[in-house]
Design an enzyme around this catalytic site. Structure first.
Site, PDB file in Angstrom:
ATOM      1  N   HIS A 107     126.679  70.218   6.383  1.00 55.15           N
ATOM      2  CA  HIS A 107     127.085  70.472   7.764  1.00 55.15           C
ATOM      3  C   HIS A 107     128.013  71.664   7.801  1.00 55.15           C
ATOM      4  CE1 HIS A 107     129.825  67.554   5.940  1.00 55.15           C
ATOM      5  NE2 HIS A 107     130.796  68.111   6.647  1.00 55.15           N
ATOM      6  N   HIS A 109     131.063  73.378  10.060  1.00 57.29           N
ATOM      7  CA  HIS A 109     132.062  73.155  11.102  1.00 57.29           C
ATOM      8  C   HIS A 109     132.211  74.430  11.940  1.00 57.29           C
ATOM      9  CE1 HIS A 109     134.091  69.551   9.222  1.00 57.29           C
ATOM     10  NE2 HIS A 109     133.536  70.062   8.140  1.00 57.29           N
TER      11      HIS A 109
HETATM   12  P1  5GP Z   1     133.567  67.062   5.852  1.00 56.61           P
HETATM   13  O1  5GP Z   1     134.866  66.376   5.599  1.00 56.61           O
HETATM   14  O2  5GP Z   1     132.503  66.382   5.074  1.00 56.61           O
HETATM   15  O3  5GP Z   1     133.568  68.526   5.708  1.00 56.61           O
HETATM   16  O4  5GP Z   1     133.272  66.855   7.381  1.00 56.61           O
HETATM   17  C1  5GP Z   1     132.822  65.680   7.929  1.00 56.61           C
HETATM   18  C2  5GP Z   1     133.213  65.740   9.370  1.00 56.61           C
HETATM   19  O5  5GP Z   1     132.520  64.714  10.025  1.00 56.61           O
HETATM   20  C3  5GP Z   1     134.708  65.513   9.611  1.00 56.61           C
HETATM   21  O6  5GP Z   1     135.244  66.606  10.312  1.00 56.61           O
HETATM   22  C4  5GP Z   1     134.758  64.234  10.410  1.00 56.61           C
HETATM   23  O7  5GP Z   1     135.730  64.284  11.410  1.00 56.61           O
HETATM   24  C5  5GP Z   1     133.360  64.143  10.988  1.00 56.61           C
HETATM   25  N1  5GP Z   1     132.860  62.810  11.181  1.00 56.61           N
HETATM   26  C6  5GP Z   1     133.003  61.744  10.361  1.00 56.61           C
HETATM   27  N2  5GP Z   1     132.349  60.672  10.858  1.00 56.61           N
HETATM   28  C7  5GP Z   1     131.775  61.085  12.014  1.00 56.61           C
HETATM   29  C8  5GP Z   1     130.955  60.426  12.990  1.00 56.61           C
HETATM   30  O8  5GP Z   1     130.631  59.253  12.902  1.00 56.61           O
HETATM   31  N3  5GP Z   1     130.542  61.183  14.043  1.00 56.61           N
HETATM   32  C9  5GP Z   1     130.898  62.488  14.195  1.00 56.61           C
HETATM   33  N4  5GP Z   1     130.434  63.118  15.270  1.00 56.61           N
HETATM   34  N5  5GP Z   1     131.664  63.135  13.297  1.00 56.61           N
HETATM   35  C10 5GP Z   1     132.095  62.440  12.218  1.00 56.61           C
END
Ligand code: 5GP
Length: 144
Positions: A107, A109
């Site tokens: 993903h 951001h």
């Molecule tokens: P990472 O930490 O893997 O770079 O980003 C994961 C992102 O997913 C985080 O910014 C977190 O806030 C978001 N996130 C986690 N669980 C959910 C969810 O159930 N729905 C949505 N829309 N975002 C989520």
């Protein structure tokens, strides 16, 4: 989990893609889905994911997926700028737990930033769903 591992199709983004978990959607085409981050680090924080992928991170992704993914990211980032008028935008991926990655479906951001407004904590508080829907509508209206 870190940089190496097996894709787990029970991850939350895979569930969102299958319609098994809710998401406040901003934009989608045949390649990507953009939706609001529920623990936003700033107003308008959005995530963009490839739809047809079992890559856990950017390094694992097939080259033919990267192009359409980044085009989707650019499209949503431009719409976010038009909708929310930020002073800047962070566009980022975390790869591996040591970098801060918590969900293991690739993903990107998109995090709008304003001068003098500090970045919220990664994995901080949950947003109000009505606020997220309103932001998603503003951004979606500027997609071109
Ligand atoms: P990472 O930490 O893997 O770079 O980003 C994961 C992102 O997913 C985080 O910014 C977190 O806030 C978001 N996130 C986690 N669980 C959910 C969810 O159930 N729905 C949505 N829309 N975002 C989520």
């Amino acid at each position: 989990m870190s940089l190496d591992g097996t894709y787990d199709d029970g991850n939350i983004f895979a569930k969102i893609l299958r319609g098994e978990a809710p998401a406040v959607r901003v934009f989608e085409d045949s390649h990507v889905l953009g939706f609001m981050d529920v623990f936003p680090q700033s107003k308008g924080h959005c995530l963009v994911i490839p739809k047809h992928s079992t890559a856990r991170n950017f390094l694992e992704e097939a080259p033919e997926v990267i192009g359409p993914l980044m085009l989707g990211v650019q499209r949503i980032a431009r719409a976010t700028r038009a909708a929310l008028n930020p002073d800047g935008l962070m566009i980022t991926t975390f790869n591996g737990a040591a970098s801060g990655q918590t969900v293991y479906h690739l993903h990107v951001h998109i995090i709008p930033r304003w001068e003098g407004v500090p970045l919220g904590r990664h994995g901080g508080g949950m947003a109000d769903m009505e606020d997220l829907k309103a932001l998603a509508e503003l951004i979606a209206a500027k997609i071109s």
